[in-house]
Design an enzyme around this catalytic site. Structure first.
Site, PDB file in Angstrom:
ATOM      1  N   LYS A 116       6.720  37.987  17.850  1.00 51.74           N
ATOM      2  CA  LYS A 116       6.363  39.038  16.889  1.00 51.74           C
ATOM      3  C   LYS A 116       5.717  40.237  17.572  1.00 51.74           C
ATOM      4  O   LYS A 116       5.923  41.371  17.174  1.00 51.74           O
ATOM      5  CB  LYS A 116       5.407  38.494  15.820  1.00 51.74           C
ATOM      6  CG  LYS A 116       6.117  37.620  14.798  1.00 51.74           C
ATOM      7  CD  LYS A 116       5.259  37.369  13.581  1.00 51.74           C
ATOM      8  CE  LYS A 116       6.015  36.517  12.578  1.00 51.74           C
ATOM      9  NZ  LYS A 116       5.214  36.131  11.429  1.00 51.74           N
ATOM     10  N   LYS A 200      17.711  33.297  14.905  1.00 47.93           N
ATOM     11  CA  LYS A 200      17.323  32.729  13.617  1.00 47.93           C
ATOM     12  C   LYS A 200      17.600  33.691  12.468  1.00 47.93           C
ATOM     13  O   LYS A 200      17.400  34.896  12.634  1.00 47.93           O
ATOM     14  CB  LYS A 200      15.816  32.464  13.740  1.00 47.93           C
ATOM     15  CG  LYS A 200      15.183  31.623  12.718  1.00 47.93           C
ATOM     16  CD  LYS A 200      13.687  31.475  13.022  1.00 47.93           C
ATOM     17  CE  LYS A 200      12.902  32.726  12.662  1.00 47.93           C
ATOM     18  NZ  LYS A 200      11.471  32.528  12.476  1.00 47.93           N
ATOM     19  N   LYS A 203      13.784  37.465   7.864  1.00 50.56           N
ATOM     20  CA  LYS A 203      13.509  38.579   6.954  1.00 50.56           C
ATOM     21  C   LYS A 203      13.478  39.901   7.711  1.00 50.56           C
ATOM     22  O   LYS A 203      13.711  40.951   7.143  1.00 50.56           O
ATOM     23  CB  LYS A 203      12.101  38.426   6.344  1.00 50.56           C
ATOM     24  CG  LYS A 203      11.895  37.239   5.433  1.00 50.56           C
ATOM     25  CD  LYS A 203      10.399  37.110   5.071  1.00 50.56           C
ATOM     26  CE  LYS A 203      10.079  35.770   4.452  1.00 50.56           C
ATOM     27  NZ  LYS A 203       8.658  35.457   4.368  1.00 50.56           N
TER      28      LYS A 203
HETATM   29  P1  TYM Z   1       7.568  31.977   6.696  1.00 52.23           P
HETATM   30  O1  TYM Z   1       7.069  32.721   5.518  1.00 52.23           O
HETATM   31  O2  TYM Z   1       8.006  32.758   7.902  1.00 52.23           O
HETATM   32  O3  TYM Z   1       8.778  31.054   6.295  1.00 52.23           O
HETATM   33  C1  TYM Z   1       8.672  30.168   5.193  1.00 52.23           C
HETATM   34  C2  TYM Z   1       9.386  28.864   5.503  1.00 52.23           C
HETATM   35  O4  TYM Z   1      10.769  29.110   5.769  1.00 52.23           O
HETATM   36  C3  TYM Z   1      11.142  28.487   6.991  1.00 52.23           C
HETATM   37  N1  TYM Z   1      12.185  29.277   7.648  1.00 52.23           N
HETATM   38  C4  TYM Z   1      13.369  28.796   8.024  1.00 52.23           C
HETATM   39  N2  TYM Z   1      13.920  27.558   7.931  1.00 52.23           N
HETATM   40  C5  TYM Z   1      15.168  27.389   8.395  1.00 52.23           C
HETATM   41  N3  TYM Z   1      15.908  28.399   8.961  1.00 52.23           N
HETATM   42  C6  TYM Z   1      15.401  29.655   9.072  1.00 52.23           C
HETATM   43  N4  TYM Z   1      16.126  30.628   9.602  1.00 52.23           N
HETATM   44  C7  TYM Z   1      14.077  29.889   8.595  1.00 52.23           C
HETATM   45  N5  TYM Z   1      13.285  30.987   8.541  1.00 52.23           N
HETATM   46  C8  TYM Z   1      12.130  30.595   7.959  1.00 52.23           C
HETATM   47  C9  TYM Z   1       9.861  28.472   7.828  1.00 52.23           C
HETATM   48  O5  TYM Z   1       9.915  27.485   8.834  1.00 52.23           O
HETATM   49  C10 TYM Z   1       8.835  28.153   6.757  1.00 52.23           C
HETATM   50  O6  TYM Z   1       8.784  26.763   6.514  1.00 52.23           O
HETATM   51  N6  TYM Z   1       3.532  30.252   9.022  1.00 52.23           N
HETATM   52  C11 TYM Z   1       4.383  30.041   7.859  1.00 52.23           C
HETATM   53  C12 TYM Z   1       3.622  30.078   6.542  1.00 52.23           C
HETATM   54  C13 TYM Z   1       2.456  29.169   6.505  1.00 52.23           C
HETATM   55  C14 TYM Z   1       2.486  27.745   6.423  1.00 52.23           C
HETATM   56  C15 TYM Z   1       1.125  27.330   6.398  1.00 52.23           C
HETATM   57  C16 TYM Z   1       3.516  26.812   6.378  1.00 52.23           C
HETATM   58  C17 TYM Z   1       1.153  29.549   6.522  1.00 52.23           C
HETATM   59  N7  TYM Z   1       0.356  28.451   6.468  1.00 52.23           N
HETATM   60  C18 TYM Z   1       0.780  25.980   6.320  1.00 52.23           C
HETATM   61  C19 TYM Z   1       3.156  25.458   6.300  1.00 52.23           C
HETATM   62  C20 TYM Z   1       1.814  25.055   6.283  1.00 52.23           C
HETATM   63  C21 TYM Z   1       5.425  31.136   7.847  1.00 52.23           C
HETATM   64  O7  TYM Z   1       5.221  32.195   8.353  1.00 52.23           O
HETATM   65  O8  TYM Z   1       6.509  30.867   7.127  1.00 52.23           O
END
Ligand code: TYM
Length: 338
Positions: A116, A200, A203
């Site tokens: 990032k 990947k 967004k």
């Molecule tokens: P975030 O908001 O980037 O993504 C949300 C969830 O979507 C999954 N994901 C994917 N899975 C499969 N293929 C992809 N291309 C893909 N892109 C995103 C992510 O793995 C995630 O599960 N850090 C986390 C948010 C968070 C969190 C937590 C998650 C904050 N605290 C505690 C679990 C537990 C995040 O940025 O997800």
């Protein structure tokens, strides 16, 4: 012998843009399944969101949009606790303690920060750097045992386990925090860009053709699948033969995840078939599965007062679980308030 822990699911999504197929298959589908198996807490990560600039005028509606996606995907507020992270201040308080448990060297290894921040890490917020520590607090404030996420979160889960273990060790409270498990398995755990099978689905990709958004209509989904990058070969019989063909592997994985099957199973059905035939089948399946989710999302978004009611009730319920953990932590650490 340690007593078995109460199984508990915790996960969240950042309100930083339109949700896509990767978020849906890697996270939302699993949340919905697990709510029937274990006590489930699912939040909207608005504390995490501001590690990178978010317009304050839009943030609340972005939170509602993620909540609408949760409900549209099938999370049931009567079963699962759904809430905004910023409404439960215990997350941030525990994160402070964990900032003092985690080591700089551990955070230096986090690849998501490097991705990032790119070349200019000195210009990023300190919050972006300590982001995984807050994530550990999100999980451990509920003493969660299962964390459904996509594969990109695996390293953050390993850090969470390290923090739990060091806290338990340093303060001599064996088993106080559990060692939570990442629930990552299945073909939906790593959905790749439709334009490049080696990066990947995200967004932040500038090309909207790289992803299918949950709010895309049938026409957009058909267009995006039709334009997805592929190779000229027909689909093979085995997964082994797909390994060197990332785009083909990705489309097979998407088909499998949408249909609740394995990639091997999809190959058994489509071996020898070219993309001219496979893509329309995939597009039809994607429209059939995602169309109703998009529609339900729009329906929920048209009633923001109902979403707010669900989030407010969820936050109250979440605090009932989070507050006692924080009180225990304060006492363990020796704080005045403990
Ligand atoms: P975030 O908001 O980037 O993504 C949300 C969830 O979507 C999954 N994901 C994917 N899975 C499969 N293929 C992809 N291309 C893909 N892109 C995103 C992510 O793995 C995630 O599960 N850090 C986390 C948010 C968070 C969190 C937590 C998650 C904050 N605290 C505690 C679990 C537990 C995040 O940025 O997800």
């Amino acid at each position: 012998m340690t007593t078995p822990r109460h199984p508990r699911v915790l996960s969240g999504v950042q309100p930083t843009g339109a949700l896509h197929l990767g978020n849906y298959l890697g996270a939302l589908v699993k949340f919905t399944r697990l709510q029937h198996e274990m006590e489930t807490f699912i939040f909207v990560a608005d504390l995490h969101a501001i590690t990178q600039w978010q317009d304050p005028k839009l943030l609340k509606s972005q939170v509602r949009e993620i909540a609408a996606a949760y409900l549209a995907a099938g999370l049931d507020p009567k079963i699962a606790t759904i809430f905004p992270q910023s409404a439960v201040p215990e997350h941030a308080e525990l994160a402070w303690v964990f900032n003092c448990v985690a080591r700089l060297g551990w955070l230096d290894r986090m690849t998501q920060f490097k991705d990032k921040a790119g070349k200019h890490k000195e210009r990023e917020s300190v919050g972006l750097y300590t982001y995984p520590v807050l994530q550990a607090a999100d999980i451990l404030i509920y003493k969660a045992t299962h964390v459904p996420v996509g594969e990109d979160q695996k390293q953050h889960l390993e850090l969470t386990r390290d923090i739990a273990q060091k806290f338990n060790h340093d303060f001599d409270v064996p088993d106080f925090f559990p060692q939570p498990e990442a629930v990552i398995e299945g073909p939906g755990a790593r959905i790749m860009s439709l334009r490049d099978g080696t990066s990947k689905m995200s967004k932040s990709d500038p090309s909207d053709y790289s992803r299918i958004n949950l709010t895309d209509d049938a026409d957009a989904i058909l267009q995006k699948v039709r334009k997805a990058r592929t190779d000229p070969e027909p689909l093979p019989e085995t997964l082994e033969e797909l390994k060197a063909r990332p785009e083909a592997q990705n489309l097979v994985g998407i088909y499998a995840a949408l249909d609740g099957r394995t990639s091997a199973d999809v190959l058994t059905e489509f071996a020898g078939v070219g993309f001219g035939t496979f893509k329309p089948r995939l597009a039809d399946l994607a429209v059939a599965k995602l169309g109703p989710v998009g529609e339900a999302m729009r329906r929920y978004m048209s009633d923001p007062a109902e979403i707010d009611r669900i989030l407010t009730a969820g936050a109250a319920r979440a605090r009932e679980v989070a507050a006692p953990t924080l009180a225990e932590v304060k006492s363990i650490v020796g704080y005045w308030a403990g």
